[in-house]
Motif scaffolding. Structure first.
Motif, mmCIF file in Angstrom:
data_model
loop_
_atom_site.group_PDB
_atom_site.id
_atom_site.type_symbol
_atom_site.label_atom_id
_atom_site.label_comp_id
_atom_site.label_asym_id
_atom_site.label_seq_id
_atom_site.Cartn_x
_atom_site.Cartn_y
_atom_site.Cartn_z
ATOM 1 N N GLY A 112 -8.232 -31.351 22.908
ATOM 2 C CA GLY A 112 -6.335 -31.170 24.210
ATOM 3 C C GLY A 112 -6.928 -31.331 25.819
ATOM 4 O O GLY A 112 -7.803 -32.230 26.345
ATOM 5 N N ASP A 113 -6.176 -30.834 26.448
ATOM 6 C CA ASP A 113 -6.205 -30.370 27.841
ATOM 7 C C ASP A 113 -5.555 -29.893 28.425
ATOM 8 O O ASP A 113 -5.895 -29.668 29.813
ATOM 9 N N GLY A 114 -6.343 -28.600 27.992
ATOM 10 C CA GLY A 114 -6.623 -27.154 28.233
ATOM 11 C C GLY A 114 -7.985 -27.270 28.836
ATOM 12 O O GLY A 114 -8.854 -28.149 28.754
ATOM 13 N N LEU A 115 -8.356 -25.722 29.290
ATOM 14 C CA LEU A 115 -9.168 -26.130 31.165
ATOM 15 C C LEU A 115 -10.503 -25.408 29.831
ATOM 16 O O LEU A 115 -10.243 -24.573 29.217
ATOM 17 N N ARG A 116 -12.173 -25.704 30.453
ATOM 18 C CA ARG A 116 -13.156 -26.022 30.143
ATOM 19 C C ARG A 116 -13.099 -23.890 29.767
ATOM 20 O O ARG A 116 -12.971 -23.580 31.028
ATOM 21 N N GLY A 117 -13.413 -23.550 28.562
ATOM 22 C CA GLY A 117 -13.693 -22.276 28.580
ATOM 23 C C GLY A 117 -15.324 -21.492 29.383
ATOM 24 O O GLY A 117 -15.806 -22.287 30.187
ATOM 25 N N TYR A 118 -15.225 -20.131 29.522
ATOM 26 C CA TYR A 118 -16.752 -19.990 29.630
ATOM 27 C C TYR A 118 -17.904 -19.557 29.150
ATOM 28 O O TYR A 118 -17.797 -20.297 27.915
#
Length: 310
Positions: A112-118
């Motif tokens: 997907g194109d979501g933000l990178r997690g912590y």
């Protein structure tokens, strides 16, 4: 018939129109996914810079789903590959090629194109490694400065008795037990002979008989150290008197007594002499006169202190 044909064409167009719209939506999704993948790849390139050796060891198809992992195989059918994005024509334009990273499959975290997690929590501590080998001995250090003198320690315990020493050399012969040297002489009468040896009228002690009563001289029987003393009283008819202790004709000490005529005066002296066997010691009268009576004011005595080697 024409109506039937028109109806069929209309139905076909209605069926194909959604397909065409779905294709355009799919192309739009592909363009978005391509941009997202490019950003992820660029971020990974800045974070990890693998060496040439690691690059050679990485499989060329780590991102195209050919790993044995079943999840990666499924991802191939769902998501386009990076190599395909580099050469896929979107809306008639060729997309710029994106450099392919050389590390393990990241298909599990790049969907997907979501933000990178912590980042996830730290793992449990690993098992401690084996103890390393001891290092080599270091070089000797420099000699330090001399410290201050310490306090005096306590007295240690008494040591064991030492071995008996060697027997000493034989000593010199001592005085015979019968050899006793001592004398004392006195004047019972006046003596007026000037510049002559004093002859004593009485001898109280003469151990060993080494004092000659006739000459008034003492003869040393052995080599040794002797003590001599004398005491004299001036006759009242003279103003002064001189008496000398002689050793083999040499004056050692003297006595001088002076006073007004008609009055008496006394004087004396003592000496410690080292003599050899045969030496003589006596008293010599100088000037004046000596008083003598039964009170024995004028005396001469001596004795042996100890024997010495000649």
């Amino acid at each position: 018939m024409p109506l039937v044909a028109f109806t069929k064409c209309y139905l076909v167009l209605l069926f194909l129109l959604p397909l065409d719209m779905c294709q355009e939506d799919e192309m739009e999704v592909s363009r978005r996914y391509g941009r997202a993948v490019a950003r992820v790849v660029q971020s990974h390139q800045q974070t990890f810079k693998p060496s040439n050796r690691e690059t050679k060891r990485q499989p060329s198809n780590s991102l195209n789903g050919t790993d044995s992992n079943s999840t990666s195989t499924k991802a191939v059918g769902l998501w386009p590959e990076v190599d395909d994005l580099e050469h896929t024509s979107l809306n008639g334009r060729v997309q710029e090629p994106v450099e392919r990273p050389h590390y393990t499959d990241c298909s599990q975290c790049c969907r997907g194109d979501g933000l990178r997690g912590y980042p996830g929590p730290s793992g449990a501590p690993g098992i401690p490694g084996n103890h390393g080998n001891n290092g080599n001995n270091g070089l000797p250090g420099r000699e330090g400065t001399k410290g201050e003198k310490g306090d005096k320690g306590d007295l240690g315990p008494r040591g064991e008795r030492g071995l008996q020493g060697l027997k000493g050399q034989k000593g010199q012969h001592g005085l015979p037990s019968e050899l006793q040297v001592a004398f004392m002489a006195s004047l019972a009468t006046h003596f007026t002979n000037q510049n002559s040896g004093i002859i004593f009228s009485s001898v109280e002690t003469n151990s060993g008989s080494f004092f000659d009563v006739m000459t008034g001289r003492f003869g040393a029987p052995v080599a040794g150290v002797y003590f001599f003393t004398f005491s004299m009283l001036k006759h009242e008819d003279v103003e002064e008197v001189f008496v000398y202790l002689m050793h083999n004709g040499n004056t050692i000490i003297s006595m001088h007594s002076a006073g007004v005529r008609g009055k008496q005066d006394s004087g004396g002296n003592s000496a410690v002499l080292k003599l050899v066997k045969g030496d003589e010691v006596w008293l010599r009268m100088g000037t004046g006169a000596l008083h003598g009576d039964h009170y024995r004011y004028c005396t001469f005595s001596g004795f042996l202190l100890f024997e010495v080697s000649s």
